[in-house]
Write a protein that holds these residues in place. Structure first.
Motif, PDB file in Angstrom:
ATOM      1  N   TYR A  35      34.926  45.551  54.798  1.00  0.00           N
ATOM      2  CA  TYR A  35      35.875  45.179  56.119  1.00  0.00           C
ATOM      3  C   TYR A  35      34.411  45.820  57.385  1.00  0.00           C
ATOM      4  CZ  TYR A  35      40.289  46.358  53.791  1.00  0.00           C
ATOM      5  OH  TYR A  35      41.251  46.608  53.480  1.00  0.00           O
ATOM      6  N   GLN A  88      30.297  48.653  62.680  1.00  0.00           N
ATOM      7  CA  GLN A  88      29.734  48.491  61.657  1.00  0.00           C
ATOM      8  C   GLN A  88      31.077  47.950  60.544  1.00  0.00           C
ATOM      9  OE1 GLN A  88      28.995  52.867  60.223  1.00  0.00           O
ATOM     10  NE2 GLN A  88      31.368  52.501  60.163  1.00  0.00           N
ATOM     11  N   LEU A  90      31.910  47.839  56.448  1.00  0.00           N
ATOM     12  CA  LEU A  90      32.330  48.562  55.033  1.00  0.00           C
ATOM     13  C   LEU A  90      32.312  47.833  54.293  1.00  0.00           C
ATOM     14  CD1 LEU A  90      34.339  51.217  57.736  1.00  0.00           C
ATOM     15  CD2 LEU A  90      32.332  51.612  56.320  1.00  0.00           C
ATOM     16  N   GLY A 102      32.150  52.464  50.757  1.00  0.00           N
ATOM     17  CA  GLY A 102      30.906  52.550  50.821  1.00  0.00           C
ATOM     18  C   GLY A 102      29.932  53.271  52.213  1.00  0.00           C
TER      19      GLY A 102
END
Lengths: 110, 110
Positions: A35, A88, A90, A102
């Protein structure tokens, strides 16, 4: 201890570099996911896998690629990073209907 | 495009107050999950609901799945500073594939 790991946790690189974000899980889960999330925002599915040698693109268009050669390992590769890839990332795994995430990799492309 | 709208987007309250977060969609989900995410970390699963009308309690948190399985709510009683975080709902749109809500950022003040 059963867990899901991502490395690196933070990465700052220049435009045009090739990078691989690592994701490993020790729970033996068949299903794994990547993601993308901008800070404090919703998660967007970019890739998923239901088992070894199975990979699918998610709903968010992405220039990244993934591979699933081993059950426990689901790396994500960007061939040529751009500033628009700053985000970010994921990784998650699942055995049934719940996702285990994670800690994420925060990527900054200059 | 399937969307999961969460409201409110931001919420700042005093310790001890009650609050409700809503997750709404026009789509029907076979299951729905709630996660809490701390800054710099991956989301952590709080609960999964699968049956229309289902209510689950986790200490001071109460989760409800709508009768038509299109919406859900999260109610927190007597909020504590440790409840601060980003709350995300996620709906299962097809077998083992999930979309995430827009998120509710909660801040509980001492």
């Amino acid at each position: 201890e059963a867990d899901i790991y991502q490395t690196p946790r933070y990465l700052v690189i220049g435009t045009g570099k090739k990078i691989t974000l690592e994701c490993s899980q020790t729970m033996g889960h068949d299903k794994m996911y990547w993601y993308q999330q901008d800070p404090g925002m919703e998660l967007h599915l970019i890739h998923y896998s239901y088992g070894v040698n199975s990979t699918e693109k998610g709903d968010l268009s992405s220039e990244s690629t993934v591979s699933r050669i081993r059950t426990e390992h689901f790396p994500l590769t960007l061939e040529s990073a751009r500033p628009s890839h700053t985000s970010q990332y994921l990784c998650a795994s699942s055995e049934s209907i719940s996702l285990f995430f994670g800690p994420g990799t925060r990527l900054t492309v200059l | 495009t399937q969307l999961l709208e969460q409201s409110p987007q931001f919420l700042s309250i005093q310790e001890g107050e009650n609050l409700t977060v809503y997750c709404n969609s026009s789509s029907v989900f076979s299951s729905l999950q709630w996660y809490r995410q701390e800054p710099g970390e991956g989301p952590v699963l709080l609960v999964t609901v699968v049956t229309g009308g289902e209510v689950k309690k986790l200490k001071r948190l109460t989760f409800q799945f709508g009768d038509a399985r299109k919406d859900s709510s999260l109610h927190i009683t007597a909020a504590q500073t440790g409840d601060t975080g980003l709350y995300l709902c996620a709906g299962e749109i097809s077998t083992y594939k999930y979309i995430f809500g827009t998120g509710t950022r909660l801040k509980v003040l001492a």
